[in-house]
Design a protein around this motif. Structure first.
Motif, short mmCIF file in Angstrom:
data_model
loop_
_atom_site.label_atom_id
_atom_site.label_comp_id
_atom_site.label_asym_id
_atom_site.label_seq_id
_atom_site.Cartn_x
_atom_site.Cartn_y
_atom_site.Cartn_z
N GLY A 1 22.81 12.35 -8.53
CA GLY A 1 23.81 13.17 -9.19
C GLY A 1 23.20 14.40 -9.85
N GLN A 2 21.88 14.51 -9.79
CA GLN A 2 21.18 15.65 -10.38
C GLN A 2 20.24 16.24 -9.32
N PRO A 3 20.53 17.43 -8.82
CA PRO A 3 19.71 18.02 -7.75
C PRO A 3 18.22 18.06 -8.06
N LYS A 4 17.86 18.29 -9.33
CA LYS A 4 16.44 18.36 -9.70
C LYS A 4 15.77 17.00 -9.49
N LEU A 5 16.47 15.91 -9.80
CA LEU A 5 15.89 14.58 -9.61
C LEU A 5 15.86 14.20 -8.14
N ASP A 6 16.88 14.59 -7.39
CA ASP A 6 16.87 14.31 -5.94
C ASP A 6 15.68 15.00 -5.28
N ALA A 7 15.44 16.26 -5.65
CA ALA A 7 14.31 17.00 -5.09
C ALA A 7 12.99 16.34 -5.50
N ALA A 8 12.89 15.90 -6.75
CA ALA A 8 11.67 15.24 -7.21
C ALA A 8 11.41 13.95 -6.42
N ALA A 9 12.46 13.20 -6.13
CA ALA A 9 12.30 11.95 -5.37
C ALA A 9 11.76 12.25 -3.97
N ALA A 10 12.32 13.26 -3.31
CA ALA A 10 11.85 13.62 -1.96
C ALA A 10 10.41 14.13 -2.01
N ILE A 11 10.08 14.91 -3.03
CA ILE A 11 8.72 15.44 -3.16
C ILE A 11 7.72 14.31 -3.38
N MET A 12 8.09 13.32 -4.18
CA MET A 12 7.20 12.18 -4.43
C MET A 12 6.86 11.47 -3.12
N VAL A 13 7.86 11.27 -2.27
CA VAL A 13 7.63 10.60 -0.99
C VAL A 13 6.72 11.45 -0.10
N ALA B 1 0.84 -1.21 0.00
CA ALA B 1 0.00 0.00 0.00
C ALA B 1 0.87 1.26 0.00
N VAL B 2 1.97 1.24 0.76
CA VAL B 2 2.90 2.38 0.79
C VAL B 2 3.52 2.56 -0.60
N SER B 3 3.96 1.48 -1.20
CA SER B 3 4.55 1.54 -2.54
C SER B 3 3.56 2.13 -3.53
N GLN B 4 2.32 1.69 -3.47
CA GLN B 4 1.30 2.16 -4.39
C GLN B 4 1.06 3.66 -4.22
N LYS B 5 1.04 4.15 -2.99
CA LYS B 5 0.81 5.58 -2.76
C LYS B 5 1.98 6.41 -3.28
N ILE B 6 3.20 5.93 -3.11
CA ILE B 6 4.36 6.68 -3.59
C ILE B 6 4.41 6.66 -5.12
N VAL B 7 4.15 5.51 -5.70
CA VAL B 7 4.16 5.39 -7.17
C VAL B 7 3.12 6.33 -7.78
N ALA B 8 1.99 6.51 -7.11
CA ALA B 8 0.94 7.39 -7.63
C ALA B 8 1.40 8.84 -7.74
N GLN B 9 2.49 9.19 -7.06
CA GLN B 9 3.00 10.57 -7.07
C GLN B 9 4.14 10.77 -8.06
N ARG B 10 4.48 9.77 -8.83
CA ARG B 10 5.67 9.84 -9.67
C ARG B 10 5.58 10.91 -10.76
N TYR B 11 6.72 11.49 -11.02
CA TYR B 11 6.88 12.42 -12.14
C TYR B 11 8.36 12.61 -12.40
N ASP B 12 8.68 13.07 -13.58
CA ASP B 12 10.07 13.33 -13.96
C ASP B 12 10.16 14.80 -14.30
N PRO B 13 10.92 15.58 -13.53
CA PRO B 13 10.96 17.03 -13.74
C PRO B 13 11.79 17.46 -14.94
N ARG B 14 12.50 16.52 -15.58
CA ARG B 14 13.34 16.90 -16.71
C ARG B 14 12.49 17.19 -17.94
N ASP B 15 12.76 18.29 -18.59
CA ASP B 15 12.06 18.66 -19.82
C ASP B 15 12.96 18.30 -20.98
#
Length: 151
Positions: free
Chosen positions: A97-109, A47-61
């Motif tokens: 190694g990419q601050p934008k992706l690290d921030a996105a990972a924390a935001i997803m959680v 259930a935790v995995s499912q909730k986190i996965v539901a928030q996924r996004y990739d901030p790279r354009d």
């Protein structure tokens, strides 16, 4: 003991939001109704995995010429979950190694809150320590269309 939970769906492409995110908004009733403590823990982690996965996004354009590498990347977010499902002390401990992706990972959680309350047997001093690997899939850089004008 730190628990590393598998997020197989998160290891896939993380660019598009899950269209069924609303379906995972609340904890499944089956978590509380599990037959054994092991089954309750397994269902809770799912259930935790499912909730986190539901928030996924990739901030790279991919169209942005200044964007960093679009290769696959992974960040690991460590955090604790309290008895009512709140996330405590999230921290990216293994950088992509990419601050934008690290921030996105924390935001997803953090965006997955509130999580379902954990089964009591998982709590140690009122918390369940966890680590979540967040994988960002490789993406193709888009090229700008050629401008056509008078010759």
């Amino acid at each position: 003991m730190l628990r590393l939970i598998p997020l197989a769906a998160l290891l896939a492409a993380c660019a598009a939001p899950d269209p069924q995110a609303d379906a995972s908004a609340s904890a499944p009733a089956s978590v509380a109704a599990a037959a054994t403590p092991e089954e309750a823990a397994r269902r809770w982690f799912a259930a935790v995995s499912q909730k986190i996965v539901a928030q996924r996004y990739d901030p790279r354009d991919p169209a942005d010429p200044l964007v960093g590498p679009l290769g696959a990347a992974r960040a690991i977010v460590h955090f604790s979950v309290d008895a009512v499902g709140r996330i405590r002390a999230p921290e990216v401990r293994e950088s992509s190694g990419q601050p934008k992706l690290d921030a996105a990972a924390a935001i997803m959680v953090m965006a997955a809150q509130p999580l379902p309350p954990p089964p009591p047997q998982l709590l140690k001093d009122g918390l369940v320590p966890m680590a979540v690997p967040v994988q960002f899939a490789a993406r193709q850089r888009q090229t700008a269309p050629a401008l056509m004008g008078p010759k």
